[in-house]
Motif scaffolding. Structure first.
Motif, PDB file in Angstrom:
ATOM      1  N   GLU A 143       0.452  -1.928  -0.273  1.00  0.00           N
ATOM      2  CA  GLU A 143       0.014  -0.454  -0.229  1.00  0.00           C
ATOM      3  C   GLU A 143       1.086   1.670   0.333  1.00  0.00           C
ATOM      4  O   GLU A 143       2.350   0.981   0.379  1.00  0.00           O
ATOM      5  CB  GLU A 143      -0.915  -0.039   1.174  1.00  0.00           C
ATOM      6  CG  GLU A 143      -1.570  -1.372   1.361  1.00  0.00           C
ATOM      7  CD  GLU A 143      -2.959  -1.432   2.211  1.00  0.00           C
ATOM      8  OE1 GLU A 143      -2.767  -0.106   3.190  1.00  0.00           O
ATOM      9  OE2 GLU A 143      -3.741  -1.937   2.169  1.00  0.00           O
ATOM     10  N   LEU A 144       0.496   2.267  -0.912  1.00  0.00           N
ATOM     11  CA  LEU A 144       0.968   3.409  -0.768  1.00  0.00           C
ATOM     12  C   LEU A 144       0.821   4.599  -0.172  1.00  0.00           C
ATOM     13  O   LEU A 144      -0.148   4.708   0.640  1.00  0.00           O
ATOM     14  CB  LEU A 144       1.235   4.533  -2.440  1.00  0.00           C
ATOM     15  CG  LEU A 144       1.286   3.064  -3.412  1.00  0.00           C
ATOM     16  CD1 LEU A 144       1.007   3.900  -5.133  1.00  0.00           C
ATOM     17  CD2 LEU A 144       2.683   3.155  -3.416  1.00  0.00           C
ATOM     18  N   VAL A 145       1.983   4.929   1.365  1.00  0.00           N
ATOM     19  CA  VAL A 145       2.163   6.231   2.176  1.00  0.00           C
ATOM     20  C   VAL A 145       1.586   7.333   1.287  1.00  0.00           C
ATOM     21  O   VAL A 145       2.999   7.989   0.528  1.00  0.00           O
ATOM     22  CB  VAL A 145       2.494   5.558   2.994  1.00  0.00           C
ATOM     23  CG1 VAL A 145       2.510   6.706   4.232  1.00  0.00           C
ATOM     24  CG2 VAL A 145       2.455   3.938   3.709  1.00  0.00           C
ATOM     25  N   ALA A 146       0.105   7.843   1.710  1.00  0.00           N
ATOM     26  CA  ALA A 146       0.504   9.169   1.052  1.00  0.00           C
ATOM     27  C   ALA A 146       1.157  10.226   2.089  1.00  0.00           C
ATOM     28  O   ALA A 146       0.861   9.816   3.201  1.00  0.00           O
ATOM     29  CB  ALA A 146      -1.177  10.075   1.215  1.00  0.00           C
ATOM     30  N   LEU A 147       1.806  10.799   2.143  1.00  0.00           N
ATOM     31  CA  LEU A 147       2.944  12.121   2.296  1.00  0.00           C
ATOM     32  C   LEU A 147       2.328  13.453   2.332  1.00  0.00           C
ATOM     33  O   LEU A 147       2.149  13.429   1.309  1.00  0.00           O
ATOM     34  CB  LEU A 147       4.786  12.129   1.743  1.00  0.00           C
ATOM     35  CG  LEU A 147       5.488  10.674   1.806  1.00  0.00           C
ATOM     36  CD1 LEU A 147       6.387  10.390   1.233  1.00  0.00           C
ATOM     37  CD2 LEU A 147       5.145  10.191   3.057  1.00  0.00           C
ATOM     38  N   PRO A 148       2.739  13.876   3.090  1.00  0.00           N
ATOM     39  CA  PRO A 148       2.252  15.484   3.730  1.00  0.00           C
ATOM     40  C   PRO A 148       2.826  16.016   2.719  1.00  0.00           C
ATOM     41  O   PRO A 148       4.468  15.729   2.249  1.00  0.00           O
ATOM     42  CB  PRO A 148       2.323  15.445   4.731  1.00  0.00           C
ATOM     43  CG  PRO A 148       3.336  14.590   5.169  1.00  0.00           C
ATOM     44  CD  PRO A 148       3.623  13.368   4.869  1.00  0.00           C
ATOM     45  N   GLU A 149       1.376  16.690   1.851  1.00  0.00           N
ATOM     46  CA  GLU A 149       2.777  17.639   0.293  1.00  0.00           C
ATOM     47  C   GLU A 149       2.972  19.166   2.008  1.00  0.00           C
ATOM     48  O   GLU A 149       2.481  19.859   2.687  1.00  0.00           O
ATOM     49  CB  GLU A 149       0.935  18.989   0.471  1.00  0.00           C
ATOM     50  CG  GLU A 149       0.280  17.607  -0.897  1.00  0.00           C
ATOM     51  CD  GLU A 149      -1.080  18.339  -1.478  1.00  0.00           C
ATOM     52  OE1 GLU A 149      -0.808  19.634  -1.384  1.00  0.00           O
ATOM     53  OE2 GLU A 149      -1.567  17.502  -2.249  1.00  0.00           O
ATOM     54  N   LEU A 150       4.695  19.301   1.060  1.00  0.00           N
ATOM     55  CA  LEU A 150       5.642  20.454   1.648  1.00  0.00           C
ATOM     56  C   LEU A 150       4.923  21.891   0.599  1.00  0.00           C
ATOM     57  O   LEU A 150       4.501  21.698  -0.067  1.00  0.00           O
ATOM     58  CB  LEU A 150       6.394  20.190   0.745  1.00  0.00           C
ATOM     59  CG  LEU A 150       7.061  18.663   1.889  1.00  0.00           C
ATOM     60  CD1 LEU A 150       8.829  18.840   1.213  1.00  0.00           C
ATOM     61  CD2 LEU A 150       6.874  18.616   2.940  1.00  0.00           C
ATOM     62  N   GLU A 151       5.222  22.619   2.066  1.00  0.00           N
ATOM     63  CA  GLU A 151       4.774  24.187   1.886  1.00  0.00           C
ATOM     64  C   GLU A 151       5.629  24.218   0.831  1.00  0.00           C
ATOM     65  O   GLU A 151       6.871  24.644   0.868  1.00  0.00           O
ATOM     66  CB  GLU A 151       4.367  24.988   2.531  1.00  0.00           C
ATOM     67  CG  GLU A 151       3.363  24.438   3.765  1.00  0.00           C
ATOM     68  CD  GLU A 151       2.946  25.653   5.448  1.00  0.00           C
ATOM     69  OE1 GLU A 151       4.461  26.241   5.013  1.00  0.00           O
ATOM     70  OE2 GLU A 151       2.654  24.980   5.699  1.00  0.00           O
ATOM     71  N   LYS A 152       4.963  25.249   0.046  1.00  0.00           N
ATOM     72  CA  LYS A 152       6.260  25.711  -1.709  1.00  0.00           C
ATOM     73  C   LYS A 152       6.238  27.546  -1.099  1.00  0.00           C
ATOM     74  O   LYS A 152       4.924  28.274  -1.209  1.00  0.00           O
ATOM     75  CB  LYS A 152       5.220  25.978  -2.949  1.00  0.00           C
ATOM     76  CG  LYS A 152       4.515  24.411  -3.190  1.00  0.00           C
ATOM     77  CD  LYS A 152       4.104  24.045  -3.983  1.00  0.00           C
ATOM     78  CE  LYS A 152       3.952  22.602  -4.947  1.00  0.00           C
ATOM     79  NZ  LYS A 152       3.297  22.795  -6.384  1.00  0.00           N
ATOM     80  N   THR A 153       7.456  27.910  -1.291  1.00  0.00           N
ATOM     81  CA  THR A 153       7.399  29.268  -0.993  1.00  0.00           C
ATOM     82  C   THR A 153       8.711  29.780  -2.273  1.00  0.00           C
ATOM     83  O   THR A 153       9.617  29.199  -2.268  1.00  0.00           O
ATOM     84  CB  THR A 153       8.845  29.275   0.254  1.00  0.00           C
ATOM     85  OG1 THR A 153       7.705  27.866   1.536  1.00  0.00           O
ATOM     86  CG2 THR A 153       9.159  30.553   0.522  1.00  0.00           C
ATOM     87  N   ALA A 154       8.155  31.067  -2.630  1.00  0.00           N
ATOM     88  CA  ALA A 154       8.554  31.426  -3.800  1.00  0.00           C
ATOM     89  C   ALA A 154       9.770  32.378  -3.515  1.00  0.00           C
ATOM     90  O   ALA A 154       9.592  32.939  -2.620  1.00  0.00           O
ATOM     91  CB  ALA A 154       7.645  32.441  -4.608  1.00  0.00           C
ATOM     92  N   ILE A 155      10.712  31.688  -4.317  1.00  0.00           N
ATOM     93  CA  ILE A 155      11.728  32.590  -3.588  1.00  0.00           C
ATOM     94  C   ILE A 155      12.638  33.670  -4.908  1.00  0.00           C
ATOM     95  O   ILE A 155      13.014  32.952  -5.822  1.00  0.00           O
ATOM     96  CB  ILE A 155      13.568  32.073  -3.869  1.00  0.00           C
ATOM     97  CG1 ILE A 155      13.245  31.025  -2.730  1.00  0.00           C
ATOM     98  CG2 ILE A 155      14.526  32.399  -3.272  1.00  0.00           C
ATOM     99  CD1 ILE A 155      14.057  29.667  -2.691  1.00  0.00           C
ATOM    100  N   PRO A 156      13.019  35.346  -4.782  1.00  0.00           N
ATOM    101  CA  PRO A 156      13.046  35.801  -6.303  1.00  0.00           C
ATOM    102  C   PRO A 156      14.619  36.058  -5.825  1.00  0.00           C
ATOM    103  O   PRO A 156      15.630  36.315  -5.517  1.00  0.00           O
ATOM    104  CB  PRO A 156      12.810  37.139  -5.361  1.00  0.00           C
ATOM    105  CG  PRO A 156      12.703  36.970  -3.990  1.00  0.00           C
ATOM    106  CD  PRO A 156      12.346  35.801  -3.155  1.00  0.00           C
TER     107      PRO A 156
END
Length: 271
Positions: free
Chosen positions: A247-260
């Motif tokens: 069974e595939l374990v769903a990993l928590p989604e990481l927050e995306k941070t925009a870097i200029p």
């Protein structure tokens, strides 16, 4: 020792091994005994007396037709002579003795051709199996003619609590019904069977043996329906176990941070 044996003889100065001396002594002292009668109940009673009178082994019976059957025993010479004399005396009391014979130190070729080898006892015991009628008294009723034997067997089973184990034919119209049960029931059944056999045809011989020795037990005929043979073990087949799908374990989604990237590049430039 056979002439084809090329081994070197043991030196007289050295004592022979105990096993070789013992086997040689047994070969020199062995004997074969045969008693022949013209009745199957008589030969069974004769064999029973031979076994109970001396330390001998019952190899089996040989039936050559015309009502003639022979009990064959083996053992040392003294025991075989005693067993044959007692067996012949018993057969004479039945009025059925035909002949008797004692052979001291029989030749190997004789055992290879005639059914007199001790190995036949082991083969018969392995093929026969265990009977549910073992350890019971036995009664034998012999008639001349098949209808008389069948009628006597029916009368015996209806008159007492006995079981029909088997029947035996030895030629000359002689056939024997063999019943098993307690001593009292066998005695009552034989009396009823004798009367019925005489009414239908010709009664030839009867025999009751309260207790059977093991050698005699294994040589008597028993119908296949009474044999308890061990059931074969189930065949073990390889059991293929299916692997469970992971069974595939769903990993928590990481927050995306925009870097200029441009601003960071300007800060890294030297002044």
């Amino acid at each position: 020792m056979s002439q084809l044996d090329k081994r070197k003889p043991i030196s007289p100065s050295k004592p022979a091994p105990r096993r070789q001396v013992k086997s040689k002594r047994l070969a020199q002292d062995s004997a074969l005994g045969l008693v022949s009668t013209t009745s199957f109940p008589a030969i069974v009673g004769t064999a029973d007396m031979m076994l109970k009178s001396a330390e001998v082994t019952l190899v089996g019976y040989e039936k050559i037709g015309g009502g003639h059957c022979t009990a064959i025993v083996r053992g040392n010479i003294a025991d075989v002579r005693l067993a044959v004399e007692e067996g012949a005396r018993t057969a004479e009391q039945f009025g059925q003795l035909v002949s008797k014979l004692v052979i001291a130190r029989p030749m190997p070729n004789l055992e290879a051709i005639f059914p007199i080898g001790s190995r036949l006892v082991e083969i018969a015991q392995n093929q026969k199996g265990y009977s549910r009628l073992s350890n019971m008294s036995i009664g034998l009723l012999e008639t001349r003619g098949f209808p008389a034997m069948v009628g006597a067997a029916d009368a015996m089973m209806k008159s007492a609590d006995v079981q029909l184990a088997s029947y035996e034919t030895i030629g000359d119209g002689l056939c024997t019904a063999i019943i098993r049960g307690s001593v009292a029931n066998v005695a009552v059944a034989i009396e009823a069977g004798m009367a019925e056999a005489e009414r239908i045809g010709e009664l030839h011989a009867v025999m009751i043996i309260p207790r059977l020795l093991e050698d005699l037990e294994h040589t008597l005929p028993v119908a296949s329906c009474w044999l308890d043979k061990p059931e074969p073990l189930p065949m073990l087949m390889p059991n293929t176990v299916r692997e469970k799908q992971r069974e595939l374990v769903a990993l928590p989604e990481l927050e995306k941070t925009a870097i200029p990237m441009r601003k960071k590049a300007e800060e890294d430039l030297p002044l």
